[in-house]
Design an enzyme around this catalytic site. Structure first.
Site, PDB file in Angstrom:
ATOM      1  N   GLU A  66      53.375  -2.903 -20.600  1.00  0.00           N
ATOM      2  CA  GLU A  66      53.957  -1.633 -20.121  1.00  0.00           C
ATOM      3  C   GLU A  66      55.488  -1.726 -20.120  1.00  0.00           C
ATOM      4  O   GLU A  66      56.188  -0.770 -20.475  1.00  0.00           O
ATOM      5  CB  GLU A  66      53.478  -1.340 -18.688  1.00  0.00           C
ATOM      6  CG  GLU A  66      51.978  -1.151 -18.551  1.00  0.00           C
ATOM      7  CD  GLU A  66      51.235  -2.452 -18.261  1.00  0.00           C
ATOM      8  OE1 GLU A  66      51.608  -3.500 -18.822  1.00  0.00           O
ATOM      9  OE2 GLU A  66      50.264  -2.410 -17.496  1.00  0.00           O
ATOM     10  N   ALA A 104      27.162 -22.107 -38.043  1.00  0.00           N
ATOM     11  CA  ALA A 104      26.612 -21.614 -39.307  1.00  0.00           C
ATOM     12  C   ALA A 104      25.169 -22.070 -39.405  1.00  0.00           C
ATOM     13  O   ALA A 104      24.817 -23.172 -38.972  1.00  0.00           O
ATOM     14  CB  ALA A 104      27.416 -22.173 -40.473  1.00  0.00           C
ATOM     15  N   ARG A 155      40.708 -20.267 -34.844  1.00  0.00           N
ATOM     16  CA  ARG A 155      41.239 -21.430 -34.125  1.00  0.00           C
ATOM     17  C   ARG A 155      42.605 -21.137 -33.516  1.00  0.00           C
ATOM     18  O   ARG A 155      42.950 -21.664 -32.466  1.00  0.00           O
ATOM     19  CB  ARG A 155      41.347 -22.634 -35.074  1.00  0.00           C
ATOM     20  CG  ARG A 155      39.998 -23.243 -35.354  1.00  0.00           C
ATOM     21  CD  ARG A 155      40.107 -24.483 -36.216  1.00  0.00           C
ATOM     22  NE  ARG A 155      38.785 -25.079 -36.366  1.00  0.00           N
ATOM     23  CZ  ARG A 155      38.508 -26.113 -37.135  1.00  0.00           C
ATOM     24  NH1 ARG A 155      39.469 -26.688 -37.844  1.00  0.00           N
ATOM     25  NH2 ARG A 155      37.282 -26.587 -37.190  1.00  0.00           N
ATOM     26  N   THR A 209      28.675 -34.477 -33.178  1.00  0.00           N
ATOM     27  CA  THR A 209      29.440 -33.712 -34.168  1.00  0.00           C
ATOM     28  C   THR A 209      30.756 -34.423 -34.478  1.00  0.00           C
ATOM     29  O   THR A 209      31.192 -34.466 -35.634  1.00  0.00           O
ATOM     30  CB  THR A 209      29.714 -32.287 -33.628  1.00  0.00           C
ATOM     31  OG1 THR A 209      28.448 -31.675 -33.371  1.00  0.00           O
ATOM     32  CG2 THR A 209      30.482 -31.438 -34.615  1.00  0.00           C
ATOM     33  N   GLU A 227      31.806 -25.453 -30.920  1.00  0.00           N
ATOM     34  CA  GLU A 227      31.473 -25.561 -32.353  1.00  0.00           C
ATOM     35  C   GLU A 227      30.270 -26.447 -32.641  1.00  0.00           C
ATOM     36  O   GLU A 227      29.958 -26.700 -33.788  1.00  0.00           O
ATOM     37  CB  GLU A 227      32.707 -26.064 -33.132  1.00  0.00           C
ATOM     38  CG  GLU A 227      33.792 -25.011 -33.273  1.00  0.00           C
ATOM     39  CD  GLU A 227      34.634 -25.153 -34.550  1.00  0.00           C
ATOM     40  OE1 GLU A 227      34.339 -26.054 -35.360  1.00  0.00           O
ATOM     41  OE2 GLU A 227      35.577 -24.367 -34.698  1.00  0.00           O
TER      42      GLU A 227
HETATM   43  C1  AOF Z   1      49.545  -5.729 -17.110  1.00  0.00           C
HETATM   44  N1  AOF Z   1      50.072  -5.751 -18.344  1.00  0.00           N
HETATM   45  O1  AOF Z   1      50.606  -6.796 -20.242  1.00  0.00           O
HETATM   46  C2  AOF Z   1      49.426  -8.015 -18.647  1.00  0.00           C
HETATM   47  C3  AOF Z   1      48.849  -7.981 -17.357  1.00  0.00           C
HETATM   48  O2  AOF Z   1      52.625 -12.400 -13.473  1.00  0.00           O
HETATM   49  P1  AOF Z   1      51.622 -12.576 -14.520  1.00  0.00           P
HETATM   50  O3  AOF Z   1      52.149 -12.319 -15.875  1.00  0.00           O
HETATM   51  O4  AOF Z   1      50.860 -13.857 -14.434  1.00  0.00           O
HETATM   52  O5  AOF Z   1      50.573 -11.366 -14.286  1.00  0.00           O
HETATM   53  C4  AOF Z   1      49.410 -11.491 -13.618  1.00  0.00           C
HETATM   54  C5  AOF Z   1      48.638 -10.177 -13.567  1.00  0.00           C
HETATM   55  O6  AOF Z   1      48.936  -9.299 -14.643  1.00  0.00           O
HETATM   56  C6  AOF Z   1      47.165 -10.407 -13.690  1.00  0.00           C
HETATM   57  O7  AOF Z   1      46.504  -9.406 -12.973  1.00  0.00           O
HETATM   58  C7  AOF Z   1      46.917 -10.287 -15.182  1.00  0.00           C
HETATM   59  O8  AOF Z   1      45.559  -9.980 -15.482  1.00  0.00           O
HETATM   60  C8  AOF Z   1      47.827  -9.132 -15.475  1.00  0.00           C
HETATM   61  N2  AOF Z   1      48.272  -9.090 -16.864  1.00  0.00           N
HETATM   62  N3  AOF Z   1      48.893  -6.827 -16.648  1.00  0.00           N
HETATM   63  O9  AOF Z   1      49.651  -4.732 -16.402  1.00  0.00           O
HETATM   64  C9  AOF Z   1      50.061  -6.837 -19.127  1.00  0.00           C
HETATM   65  N4  AOF Z   1      49.407  -9.136 -19.402  1.00  0.00           N
HETATM   66 ZN    ZN Z   2      51.739  -5.725 -15.326  1.00  0.00          ZN
END
Ligand code: AOF
Ligand code: ZN
Length: 345
Positions: A53, A159, A189, A201, A288
């Site tokens: 955002e 596979a 990967r 494996t 895997e």
């Molecule tokens: C959002 N937009 O692009 C992402 C979110 O401080 P952080 O980066 O560790 O953020 C932790 C929280 O933000 C957690 O709830 C995670 O799922 C969310 N990530 N949220 O609004 C984003 N990457």
């Molecule tokens: Zn956020």
């Protein structure tokens, strides 16, 4: 496709650009649109960095900033409502006066889980949820499993022959898939946090498990070496990628290797191993093989997704592939290799 669906689809495409780098944070894409006009977009690039955002708002041209107050923010995931390493995105949305927010899926992270949407609504923002929710869920599921089940999202990859055999019985290696499939596997990967294999494996195939046929980062390697007798000459132990080794008895450290002492005699050794991996910030795990280990994940219902290549080979004898009991959600043909994707959610 409606405008709403198209713009949400754009969020998904943006989100996927963070594959492999976002984890253990979710992949998130955001689009700011004034009617049909996209004025900003962004995605979550790397764990610890600014959220999607924030990137979308930052990308708005100065001349378009006046449109923000009449725009709609499309986000693949519910905006966060907590102070993590970055301030809550709900703050940003309210400060910018964005009047309308549309999301595909909820963020199950404790402290968010619906409260982000609720806070926005309480401040008069129009909130729409569950737009393209099935696709949104697929994108966010690894994060949501990681934060709600105390284990990584488990992707089984294998596979099989046309008659559902996975490997020869004598422990030898038999390559099944073609070069296109192999390259795709290397792309995968770059998008997973770690790849887990069993000792059989590791010994039979001596895989490096690194991403060589596709640009990107190599995953961590995880090997179950219960008896501690895998030869140090294996590629897994060459130090080229961080490697986690689980053994029954205590071991010393090696180059780029972390040893974990693990009690395999307990009935719950597998969920406990997964919890250990969670503790290492592994949110997305690819398994895997071999046959026994894959079957164990299926038998204990500890899997979330399976990507299965079925080839035209027909063997008279071999180890059976797991029976997933879930129909394919997606199918692809890579020349003669038939790829099916199954979800367990
Ligand atoms: C959002 N937009 O692009 C992402 C979110 O401080 P952080 O980066 O560790 O953020 C932790 C929280 O933000 C957690 O709830 C995670 O799922 C969310 N990530 N949220 O609004 C984003 N990457
Ligand atoms: Zn956020």
């Amino acid at each position: 496709m409606s405008l709403k669906s198209r713009l949400m689809q754009r969020c998904f495409d943006l989100a996927r650009l963070g594959a492999g780098y976002a984890s253990p944070n979710p992949m998130v894409g955001a689009v700011l649109a004034c009617g049909e006009k996209i004025i900003g977009e962004g995605y979550f690039v790397k764990d610890g960095g600014p959220h999607a955002e924030v990137m979308a708002v930052r990308s708005v041209k100065p001349a378009d900033r006046k449109l923000i107050k009449q725009s709609t923010l499309y986000v693949s995931l519910e905006p966060c409502n907590i102070y993590g390493r970055t301030p809550p995105c709900t703050n940003l949305i309210l400060e910018e006066g964005i009047p309308h927010v549309i999301v595909a899926a909820r963020d199950l992270t404790p402290g968010v889980n619906g409260s982000g949407l609720k806070r926005l609504q309480e401040h008069g923002v129009i909130v729409e949820e569950a737009v393209l929710s099935a696709q949104g869920k697929i994108l966010s599921e690894y994060r949501n499993v990681f934060v709600s089940k105390n284990r990584p999202y488990v992707l089984l990859k294998y596979a099989q022959t046309a008659n559902n055999l996975l490997a020869p019985k004598d422990g030898s290696t038999q390559w099944l898939t073609n070069g296109f499939s192999k390259r795709l596997v290397h792309k995968w990967r770059t998008e997973t946090d770690a790849i887990l294999i069993g000792a059989g494996t590791a010994r039979a195939d001596n895989p490096a498990l690194t991403a060589r046929l596709y640009p990107g980062k190599s995953p961590r390697r995880v090997v179950i070496d219960r008896n501690g007798n895998l030869p140090p000459s294996l590629k897994l132990f060459d130090g080229t990628a961080p490697t986690l080794v689980f053994r029954q008895s205590k071991s010393s450290t090696g180059s780029n290797i972390t040893f974990f002492q693990h009690d395999f005699t307990q009935a719950d050794w597998l969920p406990k191993l997964l919890t250990q991996l969670s503790g290492q910030k592994i949110a997305h795990l690819t398994v895997e093989g071999g046959a026994w280990l894959l079957q164990e994940f299926v038998a204990q219902d500890l899997w979330d997704e399976a990507r299965v290549f079925t080839t035209s080979a027909n063997w008279s004898d071999g180890l059976p592939a797991p029976r997933l009991g879930k129909k394919a959600a997606k199918e692809f043909l890579l020349q003669q290799d038939h790829l099916t994707v199954h979800y367990n959610f």
